[in-house]
Scaffold this motif. Sequence first.
Motif, PDB file in Angstrom:
ATOM      1  N   ALA A 151       0.769  -1.654  -0.157  1.00 63.86           N
ATOM      2  CA  ALA A 151      -0.264   0.598  -0.007  1.00 63.86           C
ATOM      3  C   ALA A 151       0.649   1.496  -0.177  1.00 63.86           C
ATOM      4  CB  ALA A 151      -1.152   0.113   1.183  1.00 63.86           C
ATOM      5  N   ALA A 152      -0.056   1.987  -0.669  1.00 67.49           N
ATOM      6  CA  ALA A 152       1.290   3.503  -1.102  1.00 67.49           C
ATOM      7  C   ALA A 152       0.781   4.833  -1.825  1.00 67.49           C
ATOM      8  CB  ALA A 152       2.129   2.979  -2.441  1.00 67.49           C
ATOM      9  N   SER A 153       0.661   5.605   0.176  1.00 67.03           N
ATOM     10  CA  SER A 153      -0.118   7.018  -0.355  1.00 67.03           C
ATOM     11  C   SER A 153       0.574   7.671  -0.244  1.00 67.03           C
ATOM     12  CB  SER A 153      -1.313   6.653   0.984  1.00 67.03           C
ATOM     13  OG  SER A 153      -2.616   7.920   0.343  1.00 67.03           O
ATOM     14  N   ASN A 154       0.342   9.092  -1.029  1.00 69.43           N
ATOM     15  CA  ASN A 154       0.995   9.984  -1.538  1.00 69.43           C
ATOM     16  C   ASN A 154       3.017   9.524  -0.479  1.00 69.43           C
ATOM     17  OD1 ASN A 154       0.111  12.663  -1.084  1.00 69.43           O
ATOM     18  ND2 ASN A 154      -1.808  11.619   1.187  1.00 69.43           N
ATOM     19  N   VAL A 155       3.025   9.364  -1.728  1.00 73.48           N
ATOM     20  CA  VAL A 155       4.905   8.417  -1.552  1.00 73.48           C
ATOM     21  C   VAL A 155       5.066   9.496  -2.312  1.00 73.48           C
ATOM     22  CG1 VAL A 155       6.040   6.799  -2.455  1.00 73.48           C
ATOM     23  CG2 VAL A 155       4.400   5.672  -1.766  1.00 73.48           C
ATOM     24  N   THR A 156       6.761   9.731  -1.788  1.00 72.62           N
ATOM     25  CA  THR A 156       8.057  10.954  -2.103  1.00 72.62           C
ATOM     26  C   THR A 156       8.583   9.873  -3.217  1.00 72.62           C
ATOM     27  OG1 THR A 156       8.917   9.865  -0.426  1.00 72.62           O
ATOM     28  CG2 THR A 156       8.012  11.815   0.775  1.00 72.62           C
ATOM     29  N   SER A 240       0.088   8.005  -6.695  1.00 77.96           N
ATOM     30  CA  SER A 240       0.137   8.405  -4.784  1.00 77.96           C
ATOM     31  C   SER A 240      -0.831   9.463  -4.202  1.00 77.96           C
ATOM     32  CB  SER A 240       0.954   7.375  -4.304  1.00 77.96           C
ATOM     33  OG  SER A 240       1.940   8.470  -3.826  1.00 77.96           O
ATOM     34  N   SER A 241      -0.398  10.571  -4.900  1.00 76.73           N
ATOM     35  CA  SER A 241      -0.979  10.959  -4.450  1.00 76.73           C
ATOM     36  C   SER A 241      -2.805  11.429  -4.707  1.00 76.73           C
ATOM     37  CB  SER A 241       0.153  12.615  -4.912  1.00 76.73           C
ATOM     38  OG  SER A 241      -0.296  12.870  -6.156  1.00 76.73           O
ATOM     39  N   PHE A 242      -3.141  11.328  -5.118  1.00 74.39           N
ATOM     40  CA  PHE A 242      -4.484  11.248  -5.655  1.00 74.39           C
ATOM     41  C   PHE A 242      -4.991   9.927  -4.729  1.00 74.39           C
ATOM     42  CE2 PHE A 242      -3.348  14.102  -8.630  1.00 74.39           C
ATOM     43  CZ  PHE A 242      -4.336  14.882  -8.685  1.00 74.39           C
TER      44      PHE A 242
END
Length: 294
Positions: A151-156, A240-242
Amino acid sequence: MKICRFGDNRLGWLDGDVVRDVTAALDILAPKTYPFPKHDILIENLAAICARILVIGASAPIVTDAKLHLLSPVANPGKIIAAPVNYQKHLKEVLNDANLHHDNQINHIERAGLFLKATSSVVGASEGVALRKLDRRNDHEVELAVVIGRAASNVTRAAALDYVAGYCIGLDITIRGPEDRSFRKSPDSYTVLGPWLVTADELTDPGTLDFSISVNGEIRQNSNTGDLILGVQQLIEFASSFYTLQPGDVIITGTPEGVSPILPGDIMVARMDGIGEMTVAVRAADNGNRVSHA
């Protein structure tokens, strides 16, 4: 490690030049009940499965070529995320050819954003492409496909590759016309993934890969992932930003210049450094000759 799915949902391991049947490694997966997960449980547990393959693989039976009917290496992607016009030369190609843009507004990828393809469009190399709307132009588009591992959310951008399970070759087949991209790119079999999944530890630099596609022996597209406008890390950061990416989600990274039509009877061969090659046959879908109203 290179792993594949073949035949009746069996698991294969590419051991040198042969594929071994390591389906027994799937026994480590816990059974699931309704409601089923919205992600791919094999990809979620890929590290444990690969470790099990290393234990049982050497004595696993070899699969003959006759039985190696390759399926998509990802059985249950929750999302197929696609990057439009993500090579500069392809952007120019589309803008300059009305047969490609059909008066649709064509924007730079950072303005246009990404789009989704139906997961029902996914097939493996041996399943082939079944063309619809044969009165319209159907094109091949060869791409690097990135499979998300957790799971990846708002990953740099700096951390993006830590979320990758592996890579495969992707074909994004496209019906040309005025409709929305996702609609024209989502018929059954219009997303080919394969021939196998190469785990991320074996392919550590996805930004330097030569790749190509030939149709009936003629090279049509020939490029390098170093020419991407948004590279793999940037695409993971952007997507992942969306929304949250899940294990088994697939990002197809965009295609270079040279897109061109395919017809029933054609044979496509796609190649990519670090992954290999896959051969994909083209046929007409049932009712493929039905005239569209576009």
